[in-house]
Design a protein around this motif. Structure first.
Motif: not given
Length: 309
Positions: A66-68, A242-244, A260-262
């Motif tokens: 959720x956060x990413x 990606x970083x998160x 990452x995909x989404x």
């Protein structure tokens, strides 16, 4: 490379079918609208209800994911909103541009892509991302637009209007009803389960063909500024996510890859519908959707190559 092609070609092939059918007039000018109505009011709600009614919520509740995903989405939206507000002086137009930069097409492309790449378990992150896009990002953009229009009802009235709009949205209501059913602990009756399965199975092909029909429609008006929105959507949002996901949180591979995909998906049709509803210039949004959809062929291919074992 063959795996990437096997994943992306069926998805973009269906989009191309819709595009060609509209450009050759095999399907008429109202086909995109009517097919989209089917997806929004019947197919996708049935799929979302069925998934949430039978979901393992302990598995779905993933704070890191959720956060990413939300972090990347909101970062791009806010950066675009502030920049465009300063340059244009219009909070309404800036809100729509921000939505164009951060609104991932999780429903039409995200669901089939995650299922093809991650298996049936990929439906869970796609479902979560769809709810975040519709409830959080779309709702935030609506509040900003209403504030920009200086609604007579004020900020409180604008928020109330947004809440009512979300409660009338079948893509919000259906998973909430499904979650309520799951909490009741009652198994879906066999007839209802089969009904929902048949209706939900039509969602993905209809959604992708509908997207192709929409992209084939010619839009009049200036469209300068579309490419920066595309770059924000296809490059900056995946980088932040990606970083998160990989650096800050070090999520499990499944959830990190899903985030990452989404986040790398092209812009969905939500910003265009909002621009049309508020009678703003829609050509820029339309071009951003078209260019990001085409550009995502490259960016998604690179991401799929990077995450493939």
């Amino acid at each position: 490379m063959s795996t990437v092609l096997n994943v992306l070609l069926p998805i973009f092939g269906l989009i191309l079918v819709g595009f060609v059918c509209r450009r050759t007039n095999r399907l008429g000018p109202t086909a995109a609208s009517e097919m989209n109505r089917f997806v929004v009011w019947l197919g996708l709600p049935a799929l979302l209800f069925s998934l949430t009614a039978k979901a393992d919520w302990a598995h779905i509740w993933q704070p890191g994911f959720l956060l990413a995903f939300t972090g990347g989405m909101l970062a791009v939206f806010l950066v675009t909103l502030v920049y465009r507000w300063k340059t244009t002086g219009s909070l309404v137009d800036a809100s729509i541009d921000g939505l164009s930069a951060g609104y991932a097409n999780t429903g039409y492309i995200g669901i089939p892509l995650c299922v093809l790449v991650l298996g049936e378990d990929g439906m869970a992150p796609a479902l979560i991302a769809s709810l975040l896009v519709v409830c959080v990002l779309f709702g935030l953009a609506l509040v900003c637009i209403e504030v920009g229009l200086q609604s007579r009802k004020g900020l409180g009235g604008a928020i109330a209007q947004v809440v009512m709009a979300l409660l009338k949205n079948p893509l919000v209501v259906s998973p909430l009803l499904g979650a309520a059913w799951a909490l009741g602990g009652v198994q879906l009756p066999a007839a209802l389960d089969e009904f929902l399965r048949l209706l939900g199975a039509a969602t993905v092909p209809c959604a992708l063909v509908s997207l192709g029909l929409f992209l084939a429609q010619r839009q009049s008006g200036p469209s300068e500024g579309a490419w920066p929105l595309v770059a924000l959507k296809l490059v900056l949002q995946p980088l932040v996510t990606w970083f998160i996901a990989f650096v800050l949180l070090d999520l499990p591979a499944f959830w990190a890859h899903a985030a990452l995909l989404l986040s790398a998906l092209p812009t969905g049709t939500g910003p265009f519908m909002l621009a049309e509803y508020y009678q703003r210039q829609a050509a820029l949004v339309s071009r951003a959707i078209l260019f990001s959809t085409l550009g995502s062929l490259l960016t998604l291919s690179l991401i799929l190559l990077a995450i493939s074992p």
